[in-house]
Motif scaffolding. Structure first.
Motif, PDB file in Angstrom:
ATOM      1  N   ARG A 147      -0.895   6.401  -0.655  1.00 45.80           N
ATOM      2  CA  ARG A 147      -1.453   5.660   0.488  1.00 45.80           C
ATOM      3  C   ARG A 147      -1.425   6.507   1.761  1.00 45.80           C
ATOM      4  NH1 ARG A 147      -1.395  -0.036   0.103  1.00 45.80           N
ATOM      5  NH2 ARG A 147      -2.743   0.135   1.929  1.00 45.80           N
ATOM      6  N   ASP A 187      -4.156   5.999   4.517  1.00 45.01           N
ATOM      7  CA  ASP A 187      -3.987   4.844   5.396  1.00 45.01           C
ATOM      8  C   ASP A 187      -3.064   5.186   6.571  1.00 45.01           C
ATOM      9  OD1 ASP A 187      -5.106   2.369   3.595  1.00 45.01           O
ATOM     10  OD2 ASP A 187      -4.098   3.854   2.354  1.00 45.01           O
ATOM     11  N   GLY A 231      -7.061  -0.569   0.985  1.00 46.03           N
ATOM     12  CA  GLY A 231      -6.345   0.627   0.561  1.00 46.03           C
ATOM     13  C   GLY A 231      -5.425   0.342  -0.615  1.00 46.03           C
ATOM     14  N   GLY A 232      -4.769  -0.811  -0.575  1.00 42.69           N
ATOM     15  CA  GLY A 232      -3.898  -1.211  -1.676  1.00 42.69           C
ATOM     16  C   GLY A 232      -4.673  -1.409  -2.962  1.00 42.69           C
ATOM     17  N   HIS A 269      -5.764   2.044  -4.366  1.00 38.44           N
ATOM     18  CA  HIS A 269      -4.641   2.748  -4.979  1.00 38.44           C
ATOM     19  C   HIS A 269      -4.209   2.061  -6.275  1.00 38.44           C
ATOM     20  CE1 HIS A 269      -1.234   5.335  -5.461  1.00 38.44           C
ATOM     21  NE2 HIS A 269      -0.422   4.306  -5.491  1.00 38.44           N
TER      22      HIS A 269
END
Length: 198
Positions: free
Chosen positions: A20, A23, A108-109, A112
């Motif tokens: 991450r 981010d 973003g989560g 990923h």
């Protein structure tokens, strides 16, 4: 405010190994991230990069050793021979495109989680059930995948054309204006570039 165009591929090991960090970098510089899932194998064909199984055995062996080394360095679990790799990248790509348009969850989560599902969890990211589960887990309507399939595929194709127009040749690639940063190991360079723009 700078925009980072993120050329992302759902079964790319190096997209997974980036974690991450993007981010964090974007937040530090007040930059926005636009995810651009694209047809990387189509790009490979255009630029003359052979698919992994067609590369010289030396390159294939180094790739696996490097993935293992980077994963250990980053503290990330990895399966060097995922059960569902390669997989059809379209469902996961459409999910990220639709989620970005919806804008009401952790994008973003989600991105990923998709690459992690492939490279650490032996889940099939071409399976609609897996993708809808990941959408829901990150705050998105799981029905997005079905509703956005046609428009998502159109965006996926446009992203691929744009990638080629910009000179993108692999994933992950981060683009700010006309500056390209290829590979998760270039994230510090992206960070420095954004700092210099301030």
């Amino acid at each position: 405010m700078a925009e980072i165009e993120y050329y992302w591929f759902p079964i790319s090991p190096y997209s997974y190994l980036a974690g991450r960090k993007l981010d964090t970098i974007a937040a530090r510089h007040g930059a926005t991230i636009t995810y651009r899932p694209f047809a990387m194998l189509q790009v490979f064909e255009k630029v003359g990069t052979p698919p992994v199984p067609q590369r010289h055995p030396f390159r294939q062996a180094y790739r696996l050793a490097d993935i293992a080394r980077v994963a250990a360095f980053e503290g990330l679990p990895v399966n060097l021979k995922p059960r569902y790799w390669p997989a059809n990248p379209v469902p996961a790509s459409v999910a990220v495109i639709a989620a970005q348009a919806a804008g009401d969850g952790d994008l973003g989560g989600l991105a990923h989680a998709i690459v992690r599902a492939c490279w650490a969890e032996d889940r099939d990211v071409a399976d609609d059930a897996v993708v809808t589960d990941l959408l829901a887990a990150h705050g998105f309507d799981p029905g997005l995948l079905d509703r956005a399939l046609l428009s998502g595929v159109e965006t996926y194709e446009r992203n691929t054309t744009r990638a080629l127009d910009l000179g993108v040749f692999g994933a992950p690639t981060y683009v700010v204006g006309t500056e390209l940063f290829w590979g998760q190991d270039r994230l510090p360079h992206l960070d420095a570039h954004l700092a210099a723009l301030a």
